[in-house]
Design an enzyme around this catalytic site. Structure first.
Site, short mmCIF file in Angstrom:
data_model
loop_
_atom_site.label_atom_id
_atom_site.label_comp_id
_atom_site.label_asym_id
_atom_site.label_seq_id
_atom_site.Cartn_x
_atom_site.Cartn_y
_atom_site.Cartn_z
N LYS A 35 44.05 27.83 68.65
CA LYS A 35 44.98 28.39 69.64
C LYS A 35 44.80 27.69 70.98
O LYS A 35 43.75 27.07 71.21
CB LYS A 35 44.74 29.89 69.77
CG LYS A 35 43.33 30.23 70.24
CD LYS A 35 43.00 31.69 69.97
CE LYS A 35 41.64 32.04 70.56
NZ LYS A 35 41.18 33.37 70.14
N ARG A 133 42.24 46.32 71.64
CA ARG A 133 43.33 45.40 71.98
C ARG A 133 44.44 45.60 70.95
O ARG A 133 45.31 46.42 71.17
CB ARG A 133 42.78 43.97 72.00
CG ARG A 133 43.72 42.95 72.57
CD ARG A 133 43.05 41.60 72.78
NE ARG A 133 42.57 40.98 71.55
CZ ARG A 133 41.90 39.82 71.50
NH1 ARG A 133 41.62 39.16 72.62
NH2 ARG A 133 41.50 39.32 70.36
N HIS A 162 37.82 42.55 65.25
CA HIS A 162 37.32 41.64 66.28
C HIS A 162 36.26 42.36 67.12
O HIS A 162 36.35 43.57 67.33
CB HIS A 162 38.48 41.17 67.16
CG HIS A 162 38.16 39.98 68.02
ND1 HIS A 162 37.51 38.87 67.56
CD2 HIS A 162 38.42 39.73 69.34
CE1 HIS A 162 37.38 37.98 68.54
NE2 HIS A 162 37.93 38.48 69.63
N ARG A 221 35.37 33.10 61.97
CA ARG A 221 36.40 32.54 62.86
C ARG A 221 35.77 31.97 64.13
O ARG A 221 36.06 32.43 65.23
CB ARG A 221 37.40 33.63 63.28
CG ARG A 221 38.03 34.44 62.17
CD ARG A 221 39.12 35.37 62.73
NE ARG A 221 38.66 36.27 63.76
CZ ARG A 221 38.22 37.52 63.58
NH1 ARG A 221 38.21 38.04 62.37
NH2 ARG A 221 37.82 38.24 64.61
N TYR A 272 42.02 19.74 103.10
CA TYR A 272 42.70 20.91 103.68
C TYR A 272 41.72 21.90 104.27
O TYR A 272 40.62 22.09 103.73
CB TYR A 272 43.50 21.64 102.60
CG TYR A 272 44.72 20.90 102.12
CD1 TYR A 272 45.77 20.61 102.99
CD2 TYR A 272 44.83 20.50 100.78
CE1 TYR A 272 46.90 19.93 102.53
CE2 TYR A 272 45.95 19.83 100.32
CZ TYR A 272 46.99 19.55 101.20
OH TYR A 272 48.10 18.89 100.75
N CYS A 319 42.32 19.45 96.04
CA CYS A 319 43.76 19.50 96.28
C CYS A 319 44.50 19.61 94.95
O CYS A 319 43.87 19.67 93.89
CB CYS A 319 44.22 18.24 97.02
SG CYS A 319 43.24 17.86 98.49
N MET A 320 45.82 19.62 94.98
CA MET A 320 46.58 19.76 93.74
C MET A 320 46.31 18.58 92.79
O MET A 320 46.13 18.77 91.59
CB MET A 320 48.08 19.86 94.04
CG MET A 320 48.92 20.11 92.80
SD MET A 320 50.69 20.14 93.12
CE MET A 320 50.89 21.68 93.96
N ASP A 321 46.29 17.37 93.34
CA ASP A 321 46.22 16.18 92.49
C ASP A 321 45.04 15.27 92.79
O ASP A 321 44.88 14.23 92.16
CB ASP A 321 47.50 15.36 92.66
CG ASP A 321 48.72 16.24 92.64
OD1 ASP A 321 48.94 16.89 91.62
OD2 ASP A 321 49.44 16.31 93.67
#
Ligand SMILES: *Cc1c(COP(=O)(O)O)cnc(C)c1O
Length: 382
Positions: A35, A133, A162, A221, A272, A319-321
């Site tokens: 997943k 759950r 689970h 699992r 920043y 930062c973002m990038d």
């Protein structure tokens, strides 16, 4: 290719699966959860390796994840662990996925979809023994199992539950887990006593696989352990202590490249918010990865980047990038040198995802899952 990329060491995944195989009774099946794009490692390549290593089942969270495995030609049974939307049930049937079921309405909807397509599908009945759950209450399991077993278009392929605290070493949590396993055993016996075959019974995620032999049942699992991390308190020394030594090897290595080396003067700020001020004249390396790649801002102070075998701290806000690393003076680091953000320690990284997670107050799952699609995956030893 991008200057930032993730190496995925498929041999480490093979190694981890064989470690798991060694711990479980022979004849126990393995279901590998792939997943969330195999916890960020890439669902299809990991699924192929898992099947090559003998995994009998795969598990996904969503129908689309299951369909993607089918499109890649993967034919083993694929368990869908979360509850889909009713509009996805047609695809569950068409792709021959194995959904978790837990209630009458859902079983009925699924039965009609299967009937409409004249296809029998196998389902696994989920029982809630304490996760809180999804899953039916234990007292309803026989009735629901019977509903599945007596439906013309559904078959009961398995039953599962689970565990919320298998990774905890606290005696209360150990007792809770033991109680869940015993309750699940009772529910399975009641189904058998009602003349219904429960199919494949399973309960153990990584932590339970690693430490509780009695939790293995018919199938295990393990997700996290396959990707090379120890869950919670169940680390290498804990396992040595209970005489179940296991060596897990992280499969993901996040790498980038120093794209610029810049000289900053004492008192100059970086990034920043101007939260980092150079304590002296020094060099700064610029790395082209940021929070949009999964290097979250709050990991900042906890990340040590390895360049040419030496560890350097990040400086200033991520930062973002992009982010910046403080090189000090005379580091010898030059532009275009490769930098390792995290990865297997034996390959020279200062930390693996579990090291960052521990320091930043999160779990390794979140670190590897967070490595964005924008970061190309490079598969080693395919
Ligand atoms: C994700 C998941 C697992 C795997 O858990 P790990 O802790 O990664 O081993 C097992 N079972 C279910 C139901 C899950 O959702």
């Amino acid at each position: 290719m991008r200057a930032t990329f993730a190496n995925i060491y498929l041999d480490n995944i093979r190694h981890n699966i064989s470690e798991i195989r060694r711990l479980i009774p022979s004849g126990t099946m393995i279901c590998v959860p792939v997943k969330a794009d195999a916890y960020g490692h890439g669902a299809v390549p990991v699924a192929r390796v898992a099947v090559e290593c003998g995994a009998e089942y795969l598990a996904v969270a969503t129908v689309a994840e299951g369909a993607a495995l089918r499109s890649a030609g993967i034919a083993v049974p694929v368990l869908v662990l979360s509850l889909p939307h009713p509009s996805e049930l047609a695809e569950v049937v068409e792709q021959g996925l194995v959904p978790a079921v837990q209630d009458e309405e859902f079983i009925r909807l699924l039965g009609s979809e299967a009937e409409a397509r004249r296809r029998t599908i196998s389902v696994h009945l989920k029982v809630d023994t304490g996760m809180g759950r999804i899953g039916c209450v234990p007292g309803e399991a026989v009735r629901l199992a019977d509903m599945v077993a007596s439906s013309r278009w559904l078959s009961l392929g398995g039953m599962f539950t689970h565990l919320p605290v298998p990774d905890s070493a606290s005696p209360d949590d150990e007792a809770f887990t033991a109680g869940q396993l015993s309750l699940f055993g009772d529910v399975v016996s009641a189904v058998r006593a009602a003349g219904i075959s429960p199919g494949i019974c399973h309960a153990a995620s990584s932590a339970a696989v690693l430490r509780y032999p009695e939790a293995s049942l018919d199938m295990v699992r393990p997700g996290l352990a396959v990707y090379g991390y120890y869950p919670g308190d169940v680390d290498a020394s804990f396992l040595d202590g209970i005489r179940r030594p296991v060596l897990l090897k992280p499969a993901m290595e996040l790498r980038t490249t120093v794209v610029a080396v810049r000289r900053v003067r004492k008192g100059q700020s970086v990034s920043y918010g101007r939260t980092w001020i150079a304590p002296e004249d020094c060099d700064i390396g610029v790395l082209p990865l940021g929070y949009a790649d999964g290097l979250l801002r709050h990991y900042g102070g906890h990340v040590k980047v390895t360049i040419n075998g030496r560890a350097f701290p990040l400086c200033g806000r991520i930062c973002m990038d992009q982010c910046m690393v403080c090189l000090g003076n005379g580091s010898g680091v030059s532009r275009w040198d490769e930098a390792v953000v995290f990865g297997p320690r034996e390959l020279g990284s200062a930390q693996d995802a579990s090291g960052i997670a521990c320091a930043a107050g999160t779990i390794p799952y979140e670190i590897t899952c967070g490595v964005n699609r924008r970061v190309p995956r490079v598969y080693k030893n395919p």
